[in-house]
Scaffold this motif. Structure first.
Motif, PDB file in Angstrom:
ATOM      1  N   ALA A   1       0.844  -1.191   0.000  1.00 57.18           N
ATOM      2  CA  ALA A   1       0.000   0.000   0.000  1.00 57.18           C
ATOM      3  C   ALA A   1       0.883   1.246   0.000  1.00 57.18           C
ATOM      4  O   ALA A   1       1.908   1.282   0.681  1.00 57.18           O
ATOM      5  CB  ALA A   1      -0.890  -0.012   1.235  1.00 57.18           C
ATOM      6  N   PRO A   2       0.505   2.262  -0.743  1.00 57.07           N
ATOM      7  CA  PRO A   2       1.326   3.482  -0.776  1.00 57.07           C
ATOM      8  C   PRO A   2       1.356   4.163   0.593  1.00 57.07           C
ATOM      9  O   PRO A   2       0.355   4.197   1.311  1.00 57.07           O
ATOM     10  CB  PRO A   2       0.614   4.368  -1.800  1.00 57.07           C
ATOM     11  N   LEU A   3       2.509   4.705   0.939  1.00 56.38           N
ATOM     12  CA  LEU A   3       2.614   5.583   2.088  1.00 56.38           C
ATOM     13  C   LEU A   3       2.095   6.958   1.678  1.00 56.38           C
ATOM     14  O   LEU A   3       2.453   7.468   0.615  1.00 56.38           O
ATOM     15  CB  LEU A   3       4.066   5.702   2.547  1.00 56.38           C
ATOM     16  N   ARG A   4       1.261   7.535   2.515  1.00 57.73           N
ATOM     17  CA  ARG A   4       0.663   8.831   2.194  1.00 57.73           C
ATOM     18  C   ARG A   4       1.418   9.917   2.963  1.00 57.73           C
ATOM     19  O   ARG A   4       1.234  10.075   4.170  1.00 57.73           O
ATOM     20  CB  ARG A   4      -0.818   8.829   2.548  1.00 57.73           C
ATOM     21  N   PHE A   5       2.262  10.642   2.254  1.00 56.20           N
ATOM     22  CA  PHE A   5       3.046  11.713   2.847  1.00 56.20           C
ATOM     23  C   PHE A   5       2.374  13.056   2.570  1.00 56.20           C
ATOM     24  O   PHE A   5       1.631  13.210   1.603  1.00 56.20           O
ATOM     25  CB  PHE A   5       4.455  11.747   2.245  1.00 56.20           C
ATOM     26  N   ALA A   6       2.687  14.033   3.422  1.00 57.64           N
ATOM     27  CA  ALA A   6       2.224  15.409   3.185  1.00 57.64           C
ATOM     28  C   ALA A   6       3.286  16.377   3.670  1.00 57.64           C
ATOM     29  O   ALA A   6       4.090  16.063   4.550  1.00 57.64           O
ATOM     30  CB  ALA A   6       0.899  15.670   3.895  1.00 57.64           C
ATOM     31  N   VAL A   7       3.259  17.566   3.086  1.00 58.69           N
ATOM     32  CA  VAL A   7       4.199  18.615   3.480  1.00 58.69           C
ATOM     33  C   VAL A   7       3.475  19.948   3.455  1.00 58.69           C
ATOM     34  O   VAL A   7       2.570  20.173   2.655  1.00 58.69           O
ATOM     35  CB  VAL A   7       5.432  18.628   2.537  1.00 58.69           C
ATOM     36  N   GLY A   8       3.831  20.832   4.391  1.00 58.25           N
ATOM     37  CA  GLY A   8       3.207  22.140   4.472  1.00 58.25           C
ATOM     38  C   GLY A   8       3.712  23.098   3.411  1.00 58.25           C
ATOM     39  O   GLY A   8       4.636  22.788   2.656  1.00 58.25           O
ATOM     40  N   PRO A   9       3.128  24.291   3.344  1.00 59.57           N
ATOM     41  CA  PRO A   9       3.467  25.256   2.283  1.00 59.57           C
ATOM     42  C   PRO A   9       4.759  26.016   2.579  1.00 59.57           C
ATOM     43  O   PRO A   9       4.764  27.207   2.863  1.00 59.57           O
ATOM     44  CB  PRO A   9       2.253  26.187   2.280  1.00 59.57           C
ATOM     45  N   PHE A  10       5.877  25.320   2.480  1.00 61.11           N
ATOM     46  CA  PHE A  10       7.164  25.930   2.817  1.00 61.11           C
ATOM     47  C   PHE A  10       7.705  26.842   1.723  1.00 61.11           C
ATOM     48  O   PHE A  10       8.570  27.673   1.986  1.00 61.11           O
ATOM     49  CB  PHE A  10       8.201  24.835   3.099  1.00 61.11           C
ATOM     50  N   GLN A  11       7.224  26.679   0.503  1.00 59.38           N
ATOM     51  CA  GLN A  11       7.706  27.475  -0.628  1.00 59.38           C
ATOM     52  C   GLN A  11       6.588  28.404  -1.102  1.00 59.38           C
ATOM     53  O   GLN A  11       5.430  28.246  -0.720  1.00 59.38           O
ATOM     54  CB  GLN A  11       8.145  26.551  -1.763  1.00 59.38           C
ATOM     55  N   PRO A  12       6.930  29.397  -1.930  1.00 58.84           N
ATOM     56  CA  PRO A  12       5.913  30.366  -2.355  1.00 58.84           C
ATOM     57  C   PRO A  12       4.684  29.758  -3.028  1.00 58.84           C
ATOM     58  O   PRO A  12       3.582  30.293  -2.910  1.00 58.84           O
ATOM     59  CB  PRO A  12       6.684  31.276  -3.325  1.00 58.84           C
ATOM     60  N   THR A  13       4.862  28.656  -3.785  1.00 65.47           N
ATOM     61  CA  THR A  13       3.719  28.006  -4.422  1.00 65.47           C
ATOM     62  C   THR A  13       3.744  26.513  -4.100  1.00 65.47           C
ATOM     63  O   THR A  13       4.784  25.961  -3.714  1.00 65.47           O
ATOM     64  CB  THR A  13       3.743  28.172  -5.951  1.00 65.47           C
TER      65      THR A  13
ATOM     66  N   ASP B   1       6.321  24.772  -6.182  1.00 62.00           N
ATOM     67  CA  ASP B   1       7.673  24.956  -5.669  1.00 62.00           C
ATOM     68  C   ASP B   1       7.938  24.005  -4.509  1.00 62.00           C
ATOM     69  O   ASP B   1       9.010  23.400  -4.409  1.00 62.00           O
ATOM     70  CB  ASP B   1       7.873  26.394  -5.187  1.00 62.00           C
ATOM     71  N   THR B   2       6.958  23.898  -3.616  1.00 63.67           N
ATOM     72  CA  THR B   2       7.115  23.019  -2.461  1.00 63.67           C
ATOM     73  C   THR B   2       7.267  21.572  -2.897  1.00 63.67           C
ATOM     74  O   THR B   2       8.133  20.833  -2.410  1.00 63.67           O
ATOM     75  CB  THR B   2       5.913  23.164  -1.510  1.00 63.67           C
ATOM     76  N   ARG B   3       6.440  21.155  -3.834  1.00 61.36           N
ATOM     77  CA  ARG B   3       6.515  19.774  -4.304  1.00 61.36           C
ATOM     78  C   ARG B   3       7.889  19.468  -4.894  1.00 61.36           C
ATOM     79  O   ARG B   3       8.494  18.445  -4.586  1.00 61.36           O
ATOM     80  CB  ARG B   3       5.410  19.501  -5.331  1.00 61.36           C
ATOM     81  N   ARG B   4       8.385  20.361  -5.739  1.00 63.01           N
ATOM     82  CA  ARG B   4       9.687  20.134  -6.365  1.00 63.01           C
ATOM     83  C   ARG B   4      10.813  20.085  -5.326  1.00 63.01           C
ATOM     84  O   ARG B   4      11.745  19.284  -5.436  1.00 63.01           O
ATOM     85  CB  ARG B   4       9.969  21.224  -7.401  1.00 63.01           C
ATOM     86  N   ALA B   5      10.710  20.927  -4.288  1.00 58.58           N
ATOM     87  CA  ALA B   5      11.779  21.006  -3.292  1.00 58.58           C
ATOM     88  C   ALA B   5      11.791  19.807  -2.351  1.00 58.58           C
ATOM     89  O   ALA B   5      12.863  19.353  -1.934  1.00 58.58           O
ATOM     90  CB  ALA B   5      11.636  22.299  -2.492  1.00 58.58           C
ATOM     91  N   PHE B   6      10.621  19.274  -2.015  1.00 59.05           N
ATOM     92  CA  PHE B   6      10.531  18.267  -0.966  1.00 59.05           C
ATOM     93  C   PHE B   6      10.295  16.854  -1.481  1.00 59.05           C
ATOM     94  O   PHE B   6      10.478  15.884  -0.744  1.00 59.05           O
ATOM     95  CB  PHE B   6       9.433  18.648   0.040  1.00 59.05           C
ATOM     96  N   ALA B   7       9.886  16.704  -2.739  1.00 61.80           N
ATOM     97  CA  ALA B   7       9.605  15.371  -3.278  1.00 61.80           C
ATOM     98  C   ALA B   7      10.794  14.417  -3.180  1.00 61.80           C
ATOM     99  O   ALA B   7      10.612  13.232  -2.855  1.00 61.80           O
ATOM    100  CB  ALA B   7       9.114  15.475  -4.722  1.00 61.80           C
TER     101      ALA B   7
END
Length: 284
Positions: free
Chosen positions: A24-36, A39-45
């Motif tokens: 089963a996939p692990l469901r991760f999340a991250v807060g809005p650390f970048q301006p968009t 941007d956040t997805r690219r930085a933290f993925a």
């Protein structure tokens, strides 16, 4: 009331081995650390991909649109594990029993500072006295440095920022910095790491803002899991995060993040105390 917004969730393509594909996939999340959110997805993925690979699992990554949203996601069971701000973690712990596994290191340190920035031309020799009546922008109510800690600091001095300033809140940290730099507001809340990163990225110039207030050290972001996540899986996530070396961090984490240290029940006690003082927590 803290606004609760929908998650922006896009699945990350799972690793293509038969064993991983069946998990089963692990469901991760991250807060809005970048301006968009992008941007956040690219930085933290890359970090979350590393965790999933270390555990031999596929994964999904959601990016919340405000700081409170990530606490909602973890507390409601939409997320298994989240990289979240300190106040968001404390809210999730108080409301849904979330557990912090680790605290992130930034340039080798587990702490940071909330700040209030101002237009450089403002004659503020004493803060906040010389800033009375000025316009100020706070971040959204789920932000540690952008809302909770400055509100608590003003409370300890008998000041209600809503009447002391021309007050507004709900902005992102990046929007706050840009609003001050462009002269749209006189003052705004932020945190030292964000301001330094925006200057380094050329989003604002050093002389476009000045810092007029700085908090005591605050614990950095938490890597937290939902209350009912399998204990073996929680331990494996913690082990994978704590095993990240500084060279690893340079490869898979956003700039200046250098690894993780174990979180203890005392790590986020100052944030809990501020939340209680402001009436935002009960029995946490």
């Amino acid at each position: 009331m803290i606004r609760r917004r929908a998650l922006l969730a896009l699945p990350v393509v799972p690793l293509a081995t038969p064993a991983i594909a069946q998990a089963a996939p692990l469901r991760f999340a991250v807060g809005p650390f970048q301006p968009t959110a992008g941007d956040t997805r690219r930085a933290f993925a890359p970090f979350f991909a590393h965790l999933a690979s270390a555990l031999g699992r596929p994964h999904e990554l959601a990016v919340t649109t405000d700081w409170a949203g990530i606490a909602v996601a973890l507390g409601s069971g939409q997320t298994d594990c989240a990289w979240m701000g300190p106040w968001g973690y404390v809210l999730a712990r108080a409301r849904a029993g979330a557990e912090a596994l680790a605290t992130v290191l930034y340039q080798g340190r587990p702490t940071y500072h909330a700040i209030i920035i101002a237009r450089p031309d403002l004659p503020i020799a004493r803060f906040p006295e010389d800033a009375r009546g000025r316009s100020i922008s706070f971040a959204d109510a789920g932000s540690t440095s952008g809302w909770l800690i400055p509100h608590h600091w003003f409370l300890t001095r008998g000041i209600d920022p809503r009447s002391f300033f021309r007050y507004r809140d709900g902005a992102s940290h990046a929007a706050n910095v840009i609003s001050v730099a462009s002269g749209q507001v006189d003052l705004a809340t932020d945190f030292d790491r964000n301001l330094a990163a925006m200057i380094a990225a050329g989003r604002v110039r050093q002389g476009q803002v000045k810092t007029v207030w700085r908090s005591d050290p605050l614990p950095n972001d938490a890597l937290a899991v939902r209350r009912d996540l399998d204990t073996g899986l929680s331990a494996a996530i913690a082990q994978a995060a704590l095993a990240i070396t500084e060279p690893d961090a340079a490869r898979i984490m956003p700039p200046n993040y250098s690894g993780w240290v174990s979180a203890t029940p005392e790590t986020y006690a100052p944030i809990q105390a501020a939340g209680r003082a402001l009436g935002r927590l009960s029995g946490a």
